[in-house]
Design a protein around this motif. Structure first.
Motif, PDB file in Angstrom:
ATOM      1  N   TRP A  75       0.829  -1.209   0.000  1.00  0.00           N
ATOM      2  CA  TRP A  75       0.000   0.000   0.000  1.00  0.00           C
ATOM      3  C   TRP A  75       0.863   1.260   0.000  1.00  0.00           C
ATOM      4  O   TRP A  75       0.447   2.299  -0.477  1.00  0.00           O
ATOM      5  N   TYR A 110       1.713   2.849  -3.457  1.00  0.00           N
ATOM      6  CA  TYR A 110       0.713   3.538  -4.294  1.00  0.00           C
ATOM      7  C   TYR A 110       0.707   5.019  -3.956  1.00  0.00           C
ATOM      8  O   TYR A 110       0.915   5.370  -2.799  1.00  0.00           O
ATOM      9  N   PRO A 111       0.425   5.916  -4.861  1.00  0.00           N
ATOM     10  CA  PRO A 111       0.229   5.696  -6.289  1.00  0.00           C
ATOM     11  C   PRO A 111       1.544   5.399  -6.999  1.00  0.00           C
ATOM     12  O   PRO A 111       2.592   5.896  -6.600  1.00  0.00           O
ATOM     13  N   SER A 146       6.398   0.047  -9.838  1.00  0.00           N
ATOM     14  CA  SER A 146       5.494  -0.928 -10.438  1.00  0.00           C
ATOM     15  C   SER A 146       6.102  -2.322 -10.420  1.00  0.00           C
ATOM     16  O   SER A 146       5.401  -3.306 -10.188  1.00  0.00           O
ATOM     17  N   HIS A 152      -7.257  -4.061  -5.781  1.00  0.00           N
ATOM     18  CA  HIS A 152      -6.704  -2.742  -6.063  1.00  0.00           C
ATOM     19  C   HIS A 152      -5.627  -2.838  -7.125  1.00  0.00           C
ATOM     20  O   HIS A 152      -5.530  -1.990  -8.007  1.00  0.00           O
ATOM     21  N   PHE A 153      -4.832  -3.878  -7.041  1.00  0.00           N
ATOM     22  CA  PHE A 153      -3.766  -4.075  -8.017  1.00  0.00           C
ATOM     23  C   PHE A 153      -4.347  -4.197  -9.424  1.00  0.00           C
ATOM     24  O   PHE A 153      -3.902  -3.521 -10.357  1.00  0.00           O
ATOM     25  N   ASP A 196      -5.924  -0.919 -10.612  1.00  0.00           N
ATOM     26  CA  ASP A 196      -4.901   0.066 -10.929  1.00  0.00           C
ATOM     27  C   ASP A 196      -4.191  -0.274 -12.241  1.00  0.00           C
ATOM     28  O   ASP A 196      -3.889   0.593 -13.050  1.00  0.00           O
ATOM     29  N   LYS A 199      -6.441   0.678 -15.042  1.00  0.00           N
ATOM     30  CA  LYS A 199      -6.506   2.132 -15.185  1.00  0.00           C
ATOM     31  C   LYS A 199      -5.267   2.644 -15.900  1.00  0.00           C
ATOM     32  O   LYS A 199      -5.333   3.461 -16.809  1.00  0.00           O
ATOM     33  N   ARG A 200      -4.119   2.107 -15.486  1.00  0.00           N
ATOM     34  CA  ARG A 200      -2.880   2.595 -16.087  1.00  0.00           C
ATOM     35  C   ARG A 200      -2.765   2.141 -17.539  1.00  0.00           C
ATOM     36  O   ARG A 200      -2.275   2.869 -18.387  1.00  0.00           O
ATOM     37  N   SER A 220     -12.366   3.851 -17.987  1.00  0.00           N
ATOM     38  CA  SER A 220     -11.788   3.128 -16.864  1.00  0.00           C
ATOM     39  C   SER A 220     -12.846   2.845 -15.817  1.00  0.00           C
ATOM     40  O   SER A 220     -13.692   3.649 -15.534  1.00  0.00           O
TER      41      SER A 220
END
Lengths: 296, 604
Positions: free
Chosen positions: B526, B529-530, B537, B583-584, B587, B590-591, B604
């Protein structure tokens, strides 16, 4: 049946259906030799018959390929070759058992044997329930039936539906299924069977003391059970097998119409033919699957 | 960083005793320059930081002025600042500068490895992302790992296997690395055992003036020692008099005491009623003493004991200090004995610091002290009552104390099973050795053959006289009893028993270890992030892989015989991991959507 003896069917008379696992692959690898197991079981059956004059014992052999009634105390006569070493009924039982094993071996098809060597529990459960139904229909007065599974081999997930159906019909006719599991890990089928039907599931810690377990836990009739504290399973393994690949799964997909269980997402239910998920887009269904099986 | 240079007013001393030369201290990235106010003074300094090997400073709250001591190999430079704030600014700057120069020195040449190592160890807490570890820091880490086996396990698991890098692992444990704070925070400073009551006045021979030195620390000690002064301070300041007047009065009274002139004290007290408070015997102390006497074991006969000691007899008593105390009885009130003072001092020192507030403002100190005193009073009262009931009971008239024995009663079997429950599951597990299945692969014919053999064997032997050996039978019965007691009453009955304790040790340890590992991984997960860099990454990817591995291991633990209890414990762990995985994935999508700019309808 005459009216005079049927009056004697008090609430503590039992009809005990014993399902004997005769899976050769299990017994050849078990720490408890089959001969010792048999001697414990035979002693137990004798003591059941001695507990009450009207008690009735039926033994069904659960083989690898087939099942068969090998003993019924109501039909077998006590005459026979009583050779002094054991009662005539035991000799009869062993005779029938030997015949059954030979037949079972003949039924085996070469090359069909797979890794999992599970016995045909669903078959013997169904036979036991059939026998009980016949007893129920014989008249208003009958002994209290119960089923005792002496199982050693592991669960066969491919029998899941059949076994669950047998369990539910036993539940419907209020027949408790007791189970004494001799294998190394717990049996999910038998745990569920005993849990659903209100029977006792036991996994003996000391296989050499099997007779002690049987006589302490499983000998009492259903009426007396109300006054006893019998072992209860702490947790029951409620996992189901999927209908498509017969795998035991933790999480899966359920048909909303017929409640069939699948390990993968299907377009159409193979059991009832309902068509699912047409309205859903492909993106949504894949993300949904990811959430349910995060380790992939 | 933001400021490349610090300019502060300070005075320079070459030795501690040196009165100091006032001037201006200018610190830049690689050197510090001192220019005295008096241009003719010889105390000009221009020193580069790379010569400096260590820096120390005085702590706020002590009676020392704000000093910063920079030392190189053979001399030290001491600067006295106007305030602690200035000192802190300069200290931080020096810390950074030393860290940089230390690294530069290391990079350029390994000529002076020891001095560089010392520098890095003293900069404490400044860690750069890809630092070269000094030997001292390495040793500290090794020591920490040796002391804490759990930490060592985690370190082995994640750092050695490459899930986390060394610096990532330690970055979350800066507190542990900060060795100084670790040792210091553990011990709280108590009172000094010297008698602060006799604050020695300083007199200079020329004038008839007496000077008392007063610091916040002394004020606090006075409050703790003398409840009456404390009380008076709360009532009088600042409604009736200023704080300064109050302390002047107090020390006037102290002075009168120190002259041991009881007559003069009585005379002064008659004139000034506020002064009298300080001169009279402390009323609060006296009542406390009375309360203490009440707390003494009621069976203790003080009168009888008095006959046994000789202190009240002449020539056996302890006299104050050689000088005789000959005073009239009416002035007894204004006399304090040394033993009283000693007792009080001892009591306060033993009690230790009860308040933890800023000592600068005497008013807050006084109030905080009041608060803590009130709390302890209530518990003391309760304790006294308990004591009396305990002491006054006469044993012969009492019933026997009940021993915690649960009788076996057939009517209520629950009690019996409850007593059997304690180690039920554990013994269950221990006795499970016999059921392990042998690995054996026979052909079909062999398997059926052995089965037939067994049947014919029992046919020939027949049933034995005793099927079960008595010893096995009793173990079976005991096992069943424990099984019943454990399963029926295990869960949720006793709030003290945790589910974890009922599991066998191996499973328990495994679960705890997994939980610690998950915590460690999640913390790193956690905190990254971000995701702003590729480094982060890849780190998150590594962490996710490690977590999914643990996820599978947890699933395996669930397969054991204690599936039910274990799954209770495993569920929250799975939930925490699921949240991270979700969340992974989100994310990642989204990326991906953002980077793939050529897909305009990628919502997204």
């Amino acid at each position: 049946m005459a009216s005079a003896p049927s009056k004697l069917y008090a609430d503590d008379v039992s009809l005990l259906m014993v399902l004997l696992d005769t899976n050769p692959f299990f017994w050849s690898s078990s720490s408890l030799p089959f001969s010792v197991f048999l001697s414990h079981v035979l002693t137990f059956l004798n003591s059941i018959l001695l507990l009450n004059q009207l008690n009735q014992v039926v033994v069904i052999a659960t083989g690898y390929n087939s099942c068969s009634y090998i003993y019924d105390s109501s039909t077998s006569t006590n005459q026979g070759s009583d050779n002094g070493r054991m009662p005539a009924r035991c000799v009869n039982l062993l005779q029938k058992l030997e015949e059954f094993v030979i037949e079972d071996e003949q039924l085996i098809k070469e090359g069909l044997r797979e890794g999992i060597a599970s016995s045909l529990l669903s078959g013997s459960l169904s036979m036991a329930l059939c026998y009980i139904q016949r007893v129920f229909r014989s008249g208003p007065l009958h002994p209290q039936p119960r089923i005792l599974c002496l199982q050693g081999s592991s669960d066969g997930p491919e029998q899941y539906v059949a076994i669950m159906n047998a369990i539910f019909s036993a539940q419907r006719s209020v027949v408790p299924i007791d189970s004494c599991y001799m294998g190394s890990s717990n049996s999910a089928f038998l745990q569920q069977a005993s849990y659903i039907t209100g029977g006792v599931y036991l996994k003996p810690q000391q296989p050499n003391g099997l007779f002690q377990y049987l006589s302490t836990v499983f000998a009492t009739d259903l009426h007396s059970r109300a006054f006893l504290q019998l072992p209860k399973s702490l947790g029951v393994d409620f996992r189901a097998s999927c209908f498509c690949h017969k795998k035991t799964i933790d999480m899966g997909y359920i048909c909303s119409v017929c409640l069939s269980i699948f390990c993968k997402h299907h377009k159409k239910c193979s059991t009832c033919g309902s068509v699912f998920g047409q309205a859903q887009s492909d993106v949504n269904s894949t993300s949904n699957k990811k959430r349910k099986t995060p380790e992939t | 960083m933001s400021c490349r240079q610090v300019v502060k007013r300070a005075s320079y001393k070459s030795k501690i005793k040196d009165p100091g030369t006032p001037g201006v201290l200018t610190m830049t990235e690689n050197k510090f320059v001192f220019r005295p106010n008096d241009p003719s003074s010889a105390a000009k300094l221009d020193v580069e930081f790379k010569h400096i090997t260590g820096h120390k400073n005085t702590k706020e709250g002590t009676d020392k002025p704000p000093w910063l001591n920079l030392s190189d190999k053979d001399r030290s430079y001491i600067f006295e600042f106007g305030s602690f704030h200035d000192l802190h600014v300069c200290r931080d700057f020096v810390g950074n500068a030393l860290a940089k120069s230390g690294e530069a020195a290391k990079a350029s040449s390994a000529a002076k490895p020891t001095s560089a190592a010392k520098t890095t160890s003293e900069k404490s807490g400044v860690t750069l992302p890809d630092e070269q570890l000094s030997t001292a820091e390495m040793q500290l880490r090794m020591k920490l790992l040796q002391e804490d086996s759990e930490l060592q396990k985690l370190h082995m698991q994640f750092v050695i296997s490459g899930v986390l890098t060394e610096s990532e692992f330690w970055a979350t444990r800066k507190k542990l690395l900060d060795g100084d704070s670790r040792t210091k925070s553990k011990q709280r400073v108590g009172f000094r055992s010297s008698m602060i009551l006799d604050t020695k006045p300083m007199t200079d021979g020329r004038m008839n003036k007496v000077t008392f030195n007063l610091t916040p620390e002394i004020k606090y000690q006075i409050f703790a020692l003398k409840p009456a002064v404390h009380q008076a301070f709360l009532t009088l300041v600042p409604s009736k008099m200023t704080e300064k007047d109050f302390w002047t009065k107090y020390f006037r009274a102290e002075y009168l005491h120190s002259t041991r002139n009881a007559v003069a004290a009585a005379a002064e007290a008659a004139e000034d009623e506020e002064l009298a408070i300080f001169l009279k015997e402390d009323a609060i102390l006296a009542s406390e003493a009375r309360r203490k006497i009440r707390r003494v074991d009621p069976t203790l006969d003080m009168e009888a004991d008095q006959g046994d000691d000789y202190t009240h007899l002449p020539d056996h008593g302890i006299f104050r200090d050689g000088s005789k105390d000959v005073t009239e009885l009416q002035n007894e009130l204004y006399r304090r004995t040394l033993s009283q003072d000693l007792n009080r001092q001892g009591a306060v020192v033993l009690q230790g610091r009860t308040v933890d507030v800023d000592l600068e403002d005497p008013r807050t100190v006084a109030e905080a002290l009041m608060q803590s005193r009130r709390e302890s009073d209530e518990s003391a009262e309760q304790e006294r009552l308990d004591r009396i009931t305990r002491m006054t009971e006469i044993e012969d008239l009492q019933e026997h104390h009940d021993h915690p024995v649960a009788q076996l009663c057939i009517k209520d079997p629950r009690d019996y099973f409850d007593t059997q429950q304690v180690n039920a599951l554990k013994t269950l597990d221990d006795s499970r050795t016999g059921t392990e299945q042998k690995k054996c692969s026979l052909t079909t014919e062999e398997a059926y053959g052995s089965l037939r053999e067994a049947i014919s064997k029992i046919k020939s032997i027949g049933l034995k006289n005793s099927t079960v050996a008595p010893e096995i039978a009793i173990t079976v019965l005991n096992g069943l009893t424990q099984n019943i007691s454990s399963t029926k009453y295990q869960l949720g009955k006793n709030p003290q028993d945790s589910v974890l304790d009922s599991l066998p040790n191996k499973t328990k340890e495994e679960l705890l270890h997994h939980w610690i590992s998950i915590q460690e991984l999640l913390r790193h997960f956690w905190s990254s992030y971000p995701i702003t860099t590729t480094y982060l990454s890849t780190k998150v990817g590594r962490l996710k892989d490690a977590m999914s591995q643990i996820y599978r291991q947890l699933e395996e633990i669930k397969q054991s015989d204690f599936r039910h209890q274990v799954s209770l414990l495993v569920r929250p762990m799975h939930q925490a991991l699921d949240a991270a995985f979700q969340h992974f994935d989100a994310d990642l999508q989204k990326r991906a959507a953002r980077s793939g700019g050529e897909t305009p309808n990628g919502n997204s």
